[in-house]
Motif scaffolding. Structure first.
Motif, PDB file in Angstrom:
ATOM      1  N   ARG A 113      45.114  36.321  48.132  1.00 51.28           N
ATOM      2  CA  ARG A 113      46.409  35.151  49.583  1.00 51.28           C
ATOM      3  C   ARG A 113      45.637  33.775  48.635  1.00 51.28           C
ATOM      4  O   ARG A 113      47.035  32.930  49.098  1.00 51.28           O
ATOM      5  N   LYS A 114      44.628  33.648  48.214  1.00 48.09           N
ATOM      6  CA  LYS A 114      44.709  31.847  47.231  1.00 48.09           C
ATOM      7  C   LYS A 114      45.633  31.818  45.689  1.00 48.09           C
ATOM      8  O   LYS A 114      45.499  31.210  46.436  1.00 48.09           O
ATOM      9  N   GLN A 115      45.456  32.915  45.862  1.00 42.88           N
ATOM     10  CA  GLN A 115      46.328  33.137  44.683  1.00 42.88           C
ATOM     11  C   GLN A 115      48.054  33.095  44.610  1.00 42.88           C
ATOM     12  O   GLN A 115      48.930  31.964  44.332  1.00 42.88           O
ATOM     13  N   TRP A 116      48.298  33.454  46.113  1.00 41.92           N
ATOM     14  CA  TRP A 116      49.711  33.109  46.775  1.00 41.92           C
ATOM     15  C   TRP A 116      50.255  32.368  46.528  1.00 41.92           C
ATOM     16  O   TRP A 116      50.571  31.823  47.060  1.00 41.92           O
ATOM     17  N   GLU A 117      48.968  31.172  47.491  1.00 41.80           N
ATOM     18  CA  GLU A 117      48.992  29.488  48.410  1.00 41.80           C
ATOM     19  C   GLU A 117      49.226  29.327  46.763  1.00 41.80           C
ATOM     20  O   GLU A 117      50.003  27.759  46.999  1.00 41.80           O
ATOM     21  N   ILE A 135      57.286  27.994  38.568  1.00 39.22           N
ATOM     22  CA  ILE A 135      56.895  29.403  38.174  1.00 39.22           C
ATOM     23  C   ILE A 135      58.198  29.679  38.650  1.00 39.22           C
ATOM     24  O   ILE A 135      59.082  29.122  39.817  1.00 39.22           O
ATOM     25  N   ASP A 136      58.885  30.730  38.102  1.00 41.34           N
ATOM     26  CA  ASP A 136      60.044  31.535  38.531  1.00 41.34           C
ATOM     27  C   ASP A 136      59.762  32.401  39.460  1.00 41.34           C
ATOM     28  O   ASP A 136      58.784  32.404  39.927  1.00 41.34           O
ATOM     29  N   GLN A 137      61.150  32.394  40.189  1.00 41.37           N
ATOM     30  CA  GLN A 137      61.040  33.658  41.575  1.00 41.37           C
ATOM     31  C   GLN A 137      60.952  35.265  41.642  1.00 41.37           C
ATOM     32  O   GLN A 137      60.337  35.575  42.177  1.00 41.37           O
ATOM     33  N   ASP A 138      60.987  35.907  40.257  1.00 44.27           N
ATOM     34  CA  ASP A 138      59.965  37.078  39.588  1.00 44.27           C
ATOM     35  C   ASP A 138      58.463  36.499  39.509  1.00 44.27           C
ATOM     36  O   ASP A 138      57.687  37.823  40.079  1.00 44.27           O
ATOM     37  N   SER A 139      58.151  36.273  39.506  1.00 48.13           N
ATOM     38  CA  SER A 139      57.169  35.606  39.530  1.00 48.13           C
ATOM     39  C   SER A 139      55.814  35.650  40.496  1.00 48.13           C
ATOM     40  O   SER A 139      55.526  36.322  41.120  1.00 48.13           O
ATOM     41  N   PHE A 140      56.801  34.913  42.014  1.00 42.13           N
ATOM     42  CA  PHE A 140      56.183  34.397  42.879  1.00 42.13           C
ATOM     43  C   PHE A 140      56.540  35.839  44.034  1.00 42.13           C
ATOM     44  O   PHE A 140      55.864  36.013  44.723  1.00 42.13           O
ATOM     45  N   ASP A 141      57.864  36.737  43.563  1.00 38.77           N
ATOM     46  CA  ASP A 141      57.826  37.605  44.280  1.00 38.77           C
ATOM     47  C   ASP A 141      56.712  39.133  44.122  1.00 38.77           C
ATOM     48  O   ASP A 141      55.862  39.294  44.641  1.00 38.77           O
ATOM     49  N   LEU A 142      56.472  39.145  42.455  1.00 43.77           N
ATOM     50  CA  LEU A 142      55.463  39.979  42.429  1.00 43.77           C
ATOM     51  C   LEU A 142      54.187  39.547  42.861  1.00 43.77           C
ATOM     52  O   LEU A 142      53.469  40.059  43.974  1.00 43.77           O
ATOM     53  N   MET A 143      53.797  37.680  43.229  1.00 40.10           N
ATOM     54  CA  MET A 143      53.047  37.868  43.636  1.00 40.10           C
ATOM     55  C   MET A 143      52.719  38.378  44.878  1.00 40.10           C
ATOM     56  O   MET A 143      51.822  38.427  45.968  1.00 40.10           O
ATOM     57  N   THR A 144      53.669  37.968  46.040  1.00 40.53           N
ATOM     58  CA  THR A 144      54.005  38.147  47.507  1.00 40.53           C
ATOM     59  C   THR A 144      53.879  39.175  47.361  1.00 40.53           C
ATOM     60  O   THR A 144      53.157  39.951  48.817  1.00 40.53           O
ATOM     61  N   ASN A 145      54.905  40.732  46.726  1.00 32.48           N
ATOM     62  CA  ASN A 145      54.171  41.933  46.990  1.00 32.48           C
ATOM     63  C   ASN A 145      52.800  42.225  46.812  1.00 32.48           C
ATOM     64  O   ASN A 145      52.218  42.961  47.775  1.00 32.48           O
TER      65      ASN A 145
END
Length: 196
Positions: free
Chosen positions: A82-86, A97-107
């Protein structure tokens, strides 16, 4: 004085009596009463071999502890993710950062939450198995359900007590009766009924 009498056969019976059987199959390791002994409600009467059941309780207890540790480990992992995602969310908002990296962390965050919930369900299952093992262990001890006298003892140390199943009666361990409720059941011939 001369009195008429009726010859009849019969037997003594108790209005209050219980025949004890077992719910667990096992070898009888100890009997704490003898025929004719007075017993009180809740008194330990008989012990069935409980070695296997004690081992099952220990195994289930260990499984519960393992699941509790797994939950704590997963909770810490979820906090870390959760901290990494924030942090990645802030970087994503700034366009670093790009959308793919953010989506990967959200997943990954969602999967960590699901894993934690899965571990909690596994803990519930382990606790249910522990409760079941403890219940089976309790059933290896036979206690008196009432105050009374042991009127018959039908099993000996070393014999195997067998539980009842559908249409198959199990081993009768002993009979306990209230001596104050004794009465006579007499078989009288039809011709003699008028003289009774």
């Amino acid at each position: 004085s001369i009195q008429s009498s009726v010859l009849a056969s019969g037997h003594l019976a108790h209005e209050e009596e219980v025949q004890l059987t077992t719910e667990e199959i096992g070898r009888v390791t100890a009997i704490f009463v003898e025929e004719g002994d007075r017993v009180t409600a809740g008194q330990l009467l008989l012990q069935i071999d409980d070695q296997m059941h004690r081992a099952a309780v220990e195994q289930s207890t260990a499984q519960v502890r393992l699941q509790e540790i797994a939950i704590e480990r997963q909770r810490l992992r979820l906090e870390n993710v959760r901290k990494q995602w924030e942090r990645q969310s802030m970087l994503h908002d700034q366009g670093l950062i790009d959308q793919d990296s953010f989506d990967l962390m959200t997943n990954e965050l969602a999967l960590a939450a699901v894993d934690l919930e899965s571990n909690r369900e596994s803990l519930s299952q382990a606790r249910a198995q522990l409760e079941q093992a403890q219940d089976r262990l309790r059933k290896t001890r036979v206690y008196s359900p009432m105050d009374g006298v042991v009127t018959s003892l039908d099993i000996e140390v070393g014999e195997t007590a067998i539980s009842s199943t559908t249409n198959i009666p199990g081993s009768e361990l002993m009979t306990i009766a209230n001596p104050d409720s004794i009465h006579t059941e007499v078989n009288v011939d039809e011709a003699d009924i008028a003289n009774v």
